[in-house]
Design a protein around this motif. Structure first.
Motif, PDB file in Angstrom:
ATOM      1  N   ALA A   1       0.814  -1.221   0.000  1.00  0.00           N
ATOM      2  CA  ALA A   1       0.000   0.000   0.000  1.00  0.00           C
ATOM      3  C   ALA A   1       0.848   1.271   0.000  1.00  0.00           C
ATOM      4  CB  ALA A   1      -0.933   0.002   1.210  1.00  0.00           C
ATOM      5  N   GLY A   2       2.170   1.125   0.174  1.00  0.00           N
ATOM      6  CA  GLY A   2       3.032   2.299   0.253  1.00  0.00           C
ATOM      7  C   GLY A   2       2.861   3.067   1.555  1.00  0.00           C
ATOM      8  N   GLN A   3       2.442   2.374   2.604  1.00  0.00           N
ATOM      9  CA  GLN A   3       2.267   2.990   3.917  1.00  0.00           C
ATOM     10  C   GLN A   3       3.471   2.635   4.797  1.00  0.00           C
ATOM     11  OE1 GLN A   3       0.167   5.143   4.686  1.00  0.00           O
ATOM     12  NE2 GLN A   3      -1.558   4.869   3.314  1.00  0.00           N
ATOM     13  N   PRO A   4       3.865   3.534   5.703  1.00  0.00           N
ATOM     14  CA  PRO A   4       5.041   3.250   6.528  1.00  0.00           C
ATOM     15  C   PRO A   4       4.796   2.221   7.639  1.00  0.00           C
ATOM     16  CG  PRO A   4       4.174   5.427   7.047  1.00  0.00           C
ATOM     17  CD  PRO A   4       3.376   4.906   5.880  1.00  0.00           C
ATOM     18  N   PHE A   5       3.537   2.000   8.014  1.00  0.00           N
ATOM     19  CA  PHE A   5       3.255   1.127   9.152  1.00  0.00           C
ATOM     20  C   PHE A   5       2.116   0.162   8.827  1.00  0.00           C
ATOM     21  CE2 PHE A   5       4.364   5.407  10.732  1.00  0.00           C
ATOM     22  CZ  PHE A   5       5.625   5.120  11.229  1.00  0.00           C
ATOM     23  N   GLY A   6       2.208  -1.024   9.424  1.00  0.00           N
ATOM     24  CA  GLY A   6       1.122  -1.996   9.337  1.00  0.00           C
ATOM     25  C   GLY A   6       0.629  -2.316  10.732  1.00  0.00           C
ATOM     26  N   CYS A   7      -0.664  -2.571  10.868  1.00  0.00           N
ATOM     27  CA  CYS A   7      -1.213  -2.977  12.154  1.00  0.00           C
ATOM     28  C   CYS A   7      -2.433  -3.860  11.920  1.00  0.00           C
ATOM     29  CB  CYS A   7      -1.581  -1.784  13.030  1.00  0.00           C
ATOM     30  SG  CYS A   7      -2.971  -0.820  12.429  1.00  0.00           S
ATOM     31  N   ALA A   8      -2.787  -4.578  12.952  1.00  0.00           N
ATOM     32  CA  ALA A   8      -3.992  -5.399  12.911  1.00  0.00           C
ATOM     33  C   ALA A   8      -4.976  -4.849  13.927  1.00  0.00           C
ATOM     34  CB  ALA A   8      -3.654  -6.852  13.241  1.00  0.00           C
ATOM     35  N   VAL A   9      -6.230  -4.817  13.540  1.00  0.00           N
ATOM     36  CA  VAL A   9      -7.304  -4.503  14.478  1.00  0.00           C
ATOM     37  C   VAL A   9      -8.015  -5.817  14.735  1.00  0.00           C
ATOM     38  CG1 VAL A   9      -9.482  -3.292  14.810  1.00  0.00           C
ATOM     39  CG2 VAL A   9      -7.560  -2.121  13.752  1.00  0.00           C
ATOM     40  N   VAL A  10      -7.992  -6.234  15.980  1.00  0.00           N
ATOM     41  CA  VAL A  10      -8.511  -7.547  16.362  1.00  0.00           C
ATOM     42  C   VAL A  10      -9.736  -7.344  17.248  1.00  0.00           C
ATOM     43  CG1 VAL A  10      -7.950  -9.743  17.454  1.00  0.00           C
ATOM     44  CG2 VAL A  10      -6.152  -8.445  16.271  1.00  0.00           C
ATOM     45  N   LYS A  11     -10.877  -7.820  16.775  1.00  0.00           N
ATOM     46  CA  LYS A  11     -12.119  -7.699  17.531  1.00  0.00           C
ATOM     47  C   LYS A  11     -12.152  -8.746  18.639  1.00  0.00           C
ATOM     48  CE  LYS A  11     -17.131  -7.760  17.107  1.00  0.00           C
ATOM     49  NZ  LYS A  11     -17.315  -8.648  18.244  1.00  0.00           N
ATOM     50  N   ARG A  12     -12.554  -8.331  19.815  1.00  0.00           N
ATOM     51  CA  ARG A  12     -12.730  -9.265  20.931  1.00  0.00           C
ATOM     52  C   ARG A  12     -14.048  -9.990  20.759  1.00  0.00           C
ATOM     53  NH1 ARG A  12     -12.188  -5.919  26.293  1.00  0.00           N
ATOM     54  NH2 ARG A  12     -12.713  -7.945  27.174  1.00  0.00           N
ATOM     55  N   ARG A  13     -14.045 -11.250  21.089  1.00  0.00           N
ATOM     56  CA  ARG A  13     -15.280 -12.023  21.010  1.00  0.00           C
ATOM     57  C   ARG A  13     -16.302 -11.486  22.001  1.00  0.00           C
ATOM     58  NH1 ARG A  13     -15.063 -18.186  20.914  1.00  0.00           N
ATOM     59  NH2 ARG A  13     -17.181 -17.657  20.429  1.00  0.00           N
ATOM     60  N   MET A  14     -17.530 -11.418  21.549  1.00  0.00           N
ATOM     61  CA  MET A  14     -18.661 -11.005  22.377  1.00  0.00           C
ATOM     62  C   MET A  14     -18.572  -9.537  22.810  1.00  0.00           C
ATOM     63  SD  MET A  14     -20.121 -13.950  22.361  1.00  0.00           S
ATOM     64  CE  MET A  14     -21.405 -13.936  23.577  1.00  0.00           C
ATOM     65  N   LYS A  15     -17.750  -8.742  22.143  1.00  0.00           N
ATOM     66  CA  LYS A  15     -17.611  -7.320  22.460  1.00  0.00           C
ATOM     67  C   LYS A  15     -17.779  -6.519  21.173  1.00  0.00           C
ATOM     68  CE  LYS A  15     -16.222  -7.640  26.804  1.00  0.00           C
ATOM     69  NZ  LYS A  15     -16.826  -6.948  27.918  1.00  0.00           N
ATOM     70  N   GLY A  16     -18.031  -5.225  21.322  1.00  0.00           N
ATOM     71  CA  GLY A  16     -18.118  -4.343  20.172  1.00  0.00           C
ATOM     72  C   GLY A  16     -16.734  -4.041  19.606  1.00  0.00           C
ATOM     73  N   VAL A  17     -16.719  -3.514  18.409  1.00  0.00           N
ATOM     74  CA  VAL A  17     -15.458  -3.204  17.736  1.00  0.00           C
ATOM     75  C   VAL A  17     -14.604  -2.238  18.569  1.00  0.00           C
ATOM     76  CG1 VAL A  17     -14.444  -2.163  15.672  1.00  0.00           C
ATOM     77  CG2 VAL A  17     -16.422  -3.677  15.458  1.00  0.00           C
ATOM     78  N   ALA A  18     -15.226  -1.268  19.214  1.00  0.00           N
ATOM     79  CA  ALA A  18     -14.481  -0.280  20.007  1.00  0.00           C
ATOM     80  C   ALA A  18     -13.717  -0.908  21.166  1.00  0.00           C
ATOM     81  CB  ALA A  18     -15.422   0.797  20.533  1.00  0.00           C
ATOM     82  N   ASP A  19     -14.080  -2.109  21.570  1.00  0.00           N
ATOM     83  CA  ASP A  19     -13.377  -2.810  22.642  1.00  0.00           C
ATOM     84  C   ASP A  19     -12.280  -3.733  22.120  1.00  0.00           C
ATOM     85  OD1 ASP A  19     -14.856  -1.731  24.799  1.00  0.00           O
ATOM     86  OD2 ASP A  19     -16.505  -3.100  24.352  1.00  0.00           O
ATOM     87  N   GLY A  20     -12.009  -3.652  20.828  1.00  0.00           N
ATOM     88  CA  GLY A  20     -10.972  -4.490  20.229  1.00  0.00           C
ATOM     89  C   GLY A  20      -9.581  -3.945  20.496  1.00  0.00           C
ATOM     90  N   TYR A  21      -8.618  -4.535  19.831  1.00  0.00           N
ATOM     91  CA  TYR A  21      -7.209  -4.192  20.036  1.00  0.00           C
ATOM     92  C   TYR A  21      -6.572  -3.742  18.723  1.00  0.00           C
ATOM     93  CZ  TYR A  21      -8.114  -7.203  24.041  1.00  0.00           C
ATOM     94  OH  TYR A  21      -8.652  -7.772  25.155  1.00  0.00           O
ATOM     95  N   VAL A  22      -5.694  -2.763  18.819  1.00  0.00           N
ATOM     96  CA  VAL A  22      -4.824  -2.396  17.700  1.00  0.00           C
ATOM     97  C   VAL A  22      -3.462  -2.967  18.049  1.00  0.00           C
ATOM     98  CG1 VAL A  22      -3.733  -0.529  16.414  1.00  0.00           C
ATOM     99  CG2 VAL A  22      -6.109  -0.299  17.187  1.00  0.00           C
TER     100      VAL A  22
END
Length: 102
Positions: free
Chosen positions: A41-62
């Motif tokens: 993608a030509g971006q300097p950084f990569g990350c994963a957003v990981v959704k927690r089970r049984m929780k909303g997206v906002a409670d996930g992890y970067v």
């Protein structure tokens, strides 16, 4: 996008983002994939957003690997120093704003 995938979600500033919501979490696979996609993608950084089970997206992890996090923090430090040197009052106001939000 196959072997030249550029990430799942665009608009995450300076990052190729790999989104995951799986029963079994394999961080090393997610980070390897995100880092490959950052190159594509030509971006300097990569990350994963990981959704927690049984929780909303906002409670996930970067998640990113330590090497990427150090590069990101070094960039942040360098950019803050540059702004402080070029426009101290602007830097000070932004710093105050972010400290109050914490």
């Amino acid at each position: 996008m196959g072997s030249r995938d550029i990430g799942d979600i665009s608009g995450y500033y300076l990052h190729a983002l790999e989104a995951k919501a799986e029963r079994t979490i394999t961080l090393s696979d997610y980070i390897a994939q995100a880092n490959r996609e950052a190159v594509h993608a030509g971006q300097p950084f990569g990350c994963a957003v990981v959704k927690r089970r049984m929780k909303g997206v906002a409670d996930g992890y970067v998640v990113r690997d330590l090497r990427t996090d150090v590069r990101l923090l070094n960039r942040l430090r360098d950019m803050e120093e540059a702004l402080k040197d070029a426009a101290f009052d602007r830097w000070y106001n932004i710093d105050e704003e972010h400290r109050e939000a914490a």
